[in-house]
Design a protein around this motif. Sequence first.
Motif, short mmCIF file in Angstrom:
data_model
loop_
_atom_site.label_atom_id
_atom_site.label_comp_id
_atom_site.label_asym_id
_atom_site.label_seq_id
_atom_site.Cartn_x
_atom_site.Cartn_y
_atom_site.Cartn_z
N ASP A 52 1.09 -40.82 16.57
CA ASP A 52 0.56 -40.58 15.23
C ASP A 52 0.59 -42.03 14.39
O ASP A 52 1.47 -42.53 14.19
N VAL A 53 -0.74 -42.57 14.37
CA VAL A 53 -1.03 -43.67 13.59
C VAL A 53 -1.91 -43.40 12.36
O VAL A 53 -2.64 -42.45 12.47
N PRO A 54 -1.54 -44.40 11.25
CA PRO A 54 -2.35 -44.00 10.06
C PRO A 54 -3.87 -44.76 10.04
O PRO A 54 -4.62 -44.47 9.41
N ASN A 55 -3.92 -45.71 11.04
CA ASN A 55 -5.33 -46.54 10.98
C ASN A 55 -5.33 -47.12 12.41
O ASN A 55 -4.58 -47.41 13.23
N LEU A 56 -6.49 -47.78 12.57
CA LEU A 56 -6.77 -48.70 13.92
C LEU A 56 -5.93 -49.84 14.31
O LEU A 56 -5.29 -50.05 15.18
N MET A 103 -19.21 -53.89 9.08
CA MET A 103 -18.36 -53.18 8.90
C MET A 103 -18.82 -51.62 9.56
O MET A 103 -19.76 -51.39 9.41
N LEU A 104 -17.58 -51.08 10.20
CA LEU A 104 -17.80 -49.70 10.76
C LEU A 104 -17.11 -48.99 9.43
O LEU A 104 -15.80 -48.93 9.25
N ASN A 105 -17.71 -48.28 8.82
CA ASN A 105 -17.31 -47.05 7.69
C ASN A 105 -17.38 -45.84 8.32
O ASN A 105 -18.21 -45.55 8.81
N TYR A 106 -15.87 -45.26 8.42
CA TYR A 106 -15.77 -43.97 9.12
C TYR A 106 -14.79 -42.89 8.45
O TYR A 106 -14.02 -43.55 7.55
N VAL A 107 -14.90 -42.04 8.84
CA VAL A 107 -14.10 -40.69 8.28
C VAL A 107 -13.05 -40.44 9.26
O VAL A 107 -13.28 -40.10 10.42
N TRP A 108 -11.80 -40.58 9.15
CA TRP A 108 -10.70 -40.14 9.89
C TRP A 108 -9.50 -39.48 9.23
O TRP A 108 -9.05 -40.23 8.06
N LYS A 109 -9.21 -38.28 9.63
CA LYS A 109 -8.00 -37.57 9.15
C LYS A 109 -8.33 -37.26 7.52
O LYS A 109 -7.51 -37.28 6.72
N LEU A 155 -15.80 -47.02 20.05
CA LEU A 155 -15.84 -45.96 21.05
C LEU A 155 -14.85 -44.81 20.45
O LEU A 155 -15.13 -43.56 20.59
N MET A 156 -14.04 -45.08 19.63
CA MET A 156 -12.98 -44.18 19.08
C MET A 156 -13.50 -43.56 17.84
O MET A 156 -13.65 -42.42 17.50
N PHE A 157 -14.40 -44.29 16.81
CA PHE A 157 -14.90 -43.72 15.50
C PHE A 157 -16.16 -44.17 15.36
O PHE A 157 -16.72 -43.84 14.31
N GLY A 158 -17.17 -44.29 16.37
CA GLY A 158 -18.58 -44.51 16.09
C GLY A 158 -19.31 -43.27 15.44
O GLY A 158 -20.14 -43.11 14.47
N ASN A 159 -18.79 -42.01 16.26
CA ASN A 159 -19.36 -40.90 15.67
C ASN A 159 -19.01 -40.47 14.28
O ASN A 159 -19.50 -39.75 13.76
N ALA A 160 -17.90 -41.03 13.74
CA ALA A 160 -17.38 -40.44 12.52
C ALA A 160 -18.13 -41.64 11.51
O ALA A 160 -17.53 -41.32 10.34
N SER A 161 -18.93 -42.44 11.66
CA SER A 161 -19.38 -43.17 11.01
C SER A 161 -20.00 -42.55 9.66
O SER A 161 -20.52 -41.45 9.80
N ILE A 175 -13.72 -40.05 20.26
CA ILE A 175 -12.36 -39.82 20.66
C ILE A 175 -11.43 -39.71 19.56
O ILE A 175 -10.18 -39.01 19.52
N GLY A 176 -11.59 -40.67 18.45
CA GLY A 176 -10.56 -40.56 17.16
C GLY A 176 -10.59 -39.18 16.70
O GLY A 176 -9.57 -38.92 15.97
N ASN A 177 -11.53 -38.40 16.82
CA ASN A 177 -11.54 -36.95 16.19
C ASN A 177 -10.73 -36.32 16.77
O ASN A 177 -10.13 -35.01 16.35
#
Length: 189
Positions: A52-56, A103-109, A155-161, A175-177
Amino acid sequence: MTTQNYKRNVEQLREKASMFWPSELSQKETELSIIPELLRTQDQFIAILNVDVPNLDSLFQVVDSATLPANIFLKHLAVLADFGGEMLQRINSQFSSLFPSQMLNYVWKGQQLSYPFKSLPVAGALNNNRLGLTGKRLLESRPFNDLLKDVIALLMFGNASTDATVAAHLVKCEIGNYLRRGHNSQASK
């Protein structure tokens, strides 16, 4: 000499042709195959994804402190996302229009996060060879560098952009999802 001697039908070609690789070529391909290395490191890759990590940046620290080389971690991600060198090259060539702010702006958690690209786009080809993801190059342990981090972020967060166009182009990069999803669902039971 006339070309008549070389005209053959399919049956004649089958009689003369080799239908399989010669054994020496098969042996060389086996020696260069990445599959044994990916199988050998699969459990370690999955264990890293379960931290469990808070960020990249924290994920990069976890990978860096593990014994799994960064290029092998990236290869696992590329295989899992089914996103190879050809697609990476397309993203690289269209990078300025996709990421005008670098920048890659994305939503995670549930949080909106940003990853600032440090190496992308690159001049020339962005391919598996340059990233150390092919045959013998994969067996050369590579530490993290800015280019590997940039590609891992995609690769991890492109779809969450937060940009719908970017998310559509990187639809497989999700994958980040799934990080820690299995662990969190187990804990809530």
